[in-house]
Enzyme design. Structure first.
Site, PDB file in Angstrom:
ATOM      1  N   LYS A   1       5.326  11.314  11.206  1.00 45.23           N
ATOM      2  CA  LYS A   1       4.802  10.237  10.812  1.00 45.23           C
ATOM      3  C   LYS A   1       4.622  10.476   8.976  1.00 45.23           C
ATOM      4  O   LYS A   1       4.177  11.655   8.823  1.00 45.23           O
ATOM      5  CB  LYS A   1       3.590   9.442  11.386  1.00 45.23           C
ATOM      6  CG  LYS A   1       2.309  10.426  11.214  1.00 45.23           C
ATOM      7  CD  LYS A   1       1.373  10.240   9.951  1.00 45.23           C
ATOM      8  CE  LYS A   1       1.161   8.634   9.693  1.00 45.23           C
ATOM      9  NZ  LYS A   1       0.184   8.687   8.426  1.00 45.23           N
TER      10      LYS A   1
ATOM     11  N   THR B   1       1.026   4.826  10.912  1.00 45.36           N
ATOM     12  CA  THR B   1       0.093   4.366  10.025  1.00 45.36           C
ATOM     13  C   THR B   1       0.671   3.067   9.304  1.00 45.36           C
ATOM     14  O   THR B   1       1.245   2.179   9.835  1.00 45.36           O
ATOM     15  CB  THR B   1      -0.781   5.052   9.096  1.00 45.36           C
ATOM     16  OG1 THR B   1       0.007   5.819   8.283  1.00 45.36           O
ATOM     17  CG2 THR B   1      -1.713   6.022  10.144  1.00 45.36           C
TER      18      THR B   1
ATOM     19  N   GLU C   1       5.604   4.445   1.420  1.00 44.58           N
ATOM     20  CA  GLU C   1       4.912   3.147   1.406  1.00 44.58           C
ATOM     21  C   GLU C   1       5.626   2.196   0.408  1.00 44.58           C
ATOM     22  O   GLU C   1       5.839   2.600  -0.580  1.00 44.58           O
ATOM     23  CB  GLU C   1       3.536   3.221   1.208  1.00 44.58           C
ATOM     24  CG  GLU C   1       2.675   3.565   2.372  1.00 44.58           C
ATOM     25  CD  GLU C   1       1.450   4.074   2.037  1.00 44.58           C
ATOM     26  OE1 GLU C   1       0.579   4.156   2.958  1.00 44.58           O
ATOM     27  OE2 GLU C   1       0.913   4.311   0.771  1.00 44.58           O
TER      28      GLU C   1
ATOM     29  N   THR D   1       3.523  18.522   5.570  1.00 42.57           N
ATOM     30  CA  THR D   1       3.222  17.297   5.296  1.00 42.57           C
ATOM     31  C   THR D   1       2.755  16.242   6.449  1.00 42.57           C
ATOM     32  O   THR D   1       3.143  16.470   7.441  1.00 42.57           O
ATOM     33  CB  THR D   1       4.317  16.428   4.759  1.00 42.57           C
ATOM     34  OG1 THR D   1       3.944  15.231   4.302  1.00 42.57           O
ATOM     35  CG2 THR D   1       5.536  16.473   5.834  1.00 42.57           C
TER      36      THR D   1
END
Lengths: 400, 400
Positions: B176, B150, B273, B187
Site C-alpha cells: 500500500k 488508505t 495521491e 516505503t
C-alpha cells in the site's frame, strides 16, 4: 556605544544618487517587462547566485562582472524570458544586453549587471530587448520593481534608514520570486541599493553571511532556479566614514541590511505561486544552528503539511513526520509544537487542544509554527507558503 | 548454467503454506481495515524500515521481532490509524495487537510482526482491534491486500514463479502507499511471501540490496513516512535446495524478487495521491550509480515538473533545472532528454520537436523521460507521478 534606531519607511524611495525605470518592451503581452537601475557614481557591489549547475547566461555574466572589482554602476533586467539553457547564443545575447544598456547610459559595459527571469530555454528576442532599452529613462519612479515580476502578484519592496557615522544611510531592496523557489545560496532576483560608504569586498562578506538566514531559508516548491541572484549596490553618497567591522556603527548597518533581506525573503514566500498563507517555522532547542535551520526548512517544505495548512487542518503528525525526516538531533520523546501560540504537540504527542479554537487560529493569513526540539540552545527559522489548487493550475500550463 | 524463466502470473495467488484474511473491524467507516498473513510453518524473514526518526510503534516492534532470528510466522496489520507519535501507550497497543494475533493463531508472539498505517498521532482503539482479530480466519482470499489501503485507489499485487534447484518457487507481493511517499531505506507497507528455502540473513541481504533500486527510488511528495516497512517471508515449502549466493539458481531468485519489488514500487508511484500519470526517469551517462539514482529521483520529485506533466506541457526547462539542482557530475553543455521516445533536449538546448506531436505523446498514462548526462557509463532509474488538484484536495483535509 549607543544602540541606533533603524527606521522602516512607509513608502519605498531610492537612496541618494540612484535612478531607475521600467517599461513595456513587448516580451509580455501587457505588463512591464524590462527595467534598469543606475547609480550616478560607480557603486561598490556584491552578489550571491544560484548553485544550480545550469546557471543562466545573465547570472553567469553578472557574477563575472561583479567579481572583477566588486563595482557596478547599473543593472538591466527583463522578465518573461530567463535566457537560460540557451547555449552560446544566450551568452552573446546577455553580453549584447549589457553593451546596449552601457551605451545608452554612457558608461563602461564592465559596470553593468544583467538579470533575466521567466521561461527557461527560449532565446531572447533581441529586437524587443533593444527597443526596450531605447525606451528607458532615468527616473525616480518604481516601475522597475514591477518590470521584473513573473507570476508574482505584487512588487516586493522595502526601504530602511539608519544613522551611520553621523550620516543617514538608506537601504532600499526589491525582489521577485513566486515559483521555483528553494534557494541554495541566493534566490530568484533580489536587488538592494544603498548610499552607504562600504567597500565591495566587505559588502560581499556581509551579504554572503546574511543570505544564509534569509533568502536561503525560504521555499515555495523545493525547486532551485537557474537564474537566482541577489545583488547589493552601495554608492557611498551618504558620505559616512567607510564601514568596517571595527566601526561602532557597523553592526547597525548589518542589522539594517539583514532586515531588508529578511523582509524581501518573507515577501517572496508569502507571494508564493498560488499561496493563500505565509508559513513561518521557528525552531528552538536545536543542538546547533545548522540543525535548527534544517528542521525549520524541512517543515515549511513539506507538501503534505502545506496542503493541510491550505485546508486549515491541524494535522500535527505531518509536522512530526517532517522533523523526523531530517538527521537533526531530536529528543524524540520531548518535542513541543505550537501553532499561532496554541499548544499542538506536547512531549511528541497530541496536546489537548480545542479543535474549534485551533481551526479558528488556522484561518489566519500567517501561520507560525514554534517548535522545541529539546536538544540544545540553538535556533533556526524558515518561511514558506501553503500548497493550493492554484499552484497546480499555474504550473500545469506555465509555457502558455 | 541455463537462464531460467521467470513467469508473472495473471492472477495473484499465495505461495505454498500461506493463508490470510482481511476484515472490516470498524477503524474505517466501510472499507476493510484489518488483515493478517500466516505461514503454516515459521518462515525466514527480512525487513527494511523507515529512517524517519519518529519510527512508529508497530514498525519498531516488527524490526525488533525480525532482528532476533530473522523468523516470522505471521503479520497482523491495520489501516486508518498509524499508531505513530502515540508514546508508551502506542508501544503497549502494538504489543497487545501482536499478542492477540499470536493467541488466536496458537503461536508465539515472537513470531508475529505488526504493521499499521493511516493517521499519525491517534491512539489505536483497542476494542475495535481486538474485535477485528476475533473475526479473522485463515483463507486463500486476498482481502488482506485491500485491508491495508488508505488513500490508495486499488490493491497492488503481483505473483511470479521461477524454477530453483528443480522446484517451482512462488513469490507473491502486495503493498500500500499513495501519499507521504519518499522512502529512504523502505516505503510504506510492502509484504512479500515466498515458499522458497532461503536463510533469513541471506534474505535480509538480498532485500536490503534490492530496495535501493526499487522502493527507495520512488517519490510521490518528498515526505518520508513514520511507518514504512517492507517485510519478506519465505517458508521453504517449495523444498528447493537452500538458496546461497554460490548456487546456480540464486541469481534467478534474486531477479524474480527484484521484479516483484520493482513492480510494487512502480505501482505505488502510479497510484500516488491524486495522480493521473506514472512518471519514469531513466538516466544514463552518469559518472556513477549514485549520481544516476540521484538525478532520476530529483527529476521525478520536482513539483514544477510534476505539475507540467499533469498539464501535458512539455516544459523541458524544468527537467534541466531539476538535473542542475543535484551535485551529480553533468556535462552541462551536452545533456540529452527524450520524452516517450521523442527528442526534447539536445546538447542542453531545445530539440526541434513538433509541439503537436509532443502534446500527443504527453497524453499517455505513462511518461518516460530518458536522460543522458554524457558523463560516464552508469545509469539510474526512478518513478513518480504528476501533481494534481486532487493531491491538494486529498491532503487539505486528510484528518476528516
Amino acid at each position: 556605544m549607543t544602540e541606533k534606531t533603524i527606521t522602516t519607511l512607509t513608502e519605498f524611495k531610492w537612496p541618494q544618487g540612484f535612478a531607475s525605470d521600467g517599461v513595456h518592451a513587448g516580451l509580455r503581452k501587457e505588463r512591464k517587462d524590462m527595467g534598469w537601475l543606475y547609480s550616478q557614481v560607480p557603486a561598490q557591489a556584491a552578489g550571491c547566485y544560484t548553485t544550480n549547475q545550469f546557471q543562466a547566461a545573465p547570472t553567469a555574466l553578472t557574477k563575472k562582472t561583479i567579481n572583477v572589482k566588486h563595482e557596478l554602476q547599473a543593472m538591466v533586467m527583463n522578465s518573461a524570458n530567463a535566457n537560460s539553457c540557451t547555449g552560446e547564443q544566450g551568452e552573446k545575447d546577455a553580453a549584447t544586453m549589457q553593451a546596449l544598456a552601457a551605451e545608452k547610459l554612457g558608461i563602461a559595459p564592465e559596470l553593468v549587471g544583467v538579470a533575466s527571469t521567466g521561461l527557461i530555454g527560449a532565446n531572447l528576442p533581441m529586437d524587443i530587448v533593444k527597443a526596450g532599452i531605447a525606451q528607458m529613462e532615468l527616473t525616480q519612479n518604481t516601475a522597475v520593481t514591477e518590470a521584473i515580476l513573473t507570476t508574482d502578484l505584487h512588487p516586493k519592496t522595502i526601504t530602511v534608514t539608519c544613522e551611520v557615522g553621523g550620516q543617514t544611510v538608506t537601504i532600499s531592496g526589491f525582489c521577485k520570486g513566486s515559483g521555483m523557489i528553494h534557494p541554495k545560496m541566493a534566490t530568484m532576483l533580489g536587488f538592494v541599493t544603498s548610499d552607504a560608504n562600504i567597500a565591495g569586498t566587505q559588502l560581499q562578506a556581509l551579504l554572503s553571511a546574511e543570505v544564509d538566514s534569509t533568502f536561503n531559508q525560504i521555499t515555495v516548491d523545493g525547486d532551485t532556479s537557474t537564474n537566482d541572484m541577489v545583488v547589493v549596490m552601495a554608492n557611498g553618497l551618504a558620505k559616512n566614514p567607510e564601514l568596517t567591522p571595527d566601526q561602532a556603527d557597523y553592526s547597525t548597518f548589518a542589522t539594517a541590511l539583514h532586515q531588508v533581506l529578511a523582509f524581501l525573503a518573507q515577501a517572496i514566500a508569502a507571494d508564493g505561486e498560488g499561496a493563500t498563507k505565509l508559513v513561518e517555522a521557528n525552531v528552538k532547542g536545536a543542538a546547533n544552528g545548522a540543525d535548527g535551520q534544517k528542521v525549520a526548512k524541512t517543515i515549511v517544505g513539506s507538501n503534505l503539511l502545506k496542503a493541510a495548512i491550505f485546508g486549515e487542518d491541524a494535522n500535527w503528525g505531518r509536522v512530526m513526520s517532517a522533523i523526523g525526516q531530517t538527521d537533526a538531533q531530536v529528543d524524540i520523546h520531548h518535542v513541543f509544537v505550537w501553532l499561532n501560540g496554541l499548544a499542538l504537540v506536547e512531549n511528541s504527542r497530541s496536546a489537548a487542544f480545542d479543535e474549534a479554537e485551533m481551526k479558528k487560529a488556522m484561518q489566519a493569513e500567517k501561520i507560525v509554527l514554534d517548535v522545541d526540539l529539546n536538544s540544545g540552545a540553538a535556533t533556526g527559522q524558515a518561511w514558506g507558503c501553503d500548497l493550493t489548487y492554484k499552484y497546480v493550475q499555474i504550473n500545469a500550463s506555465y509555457r502558455n
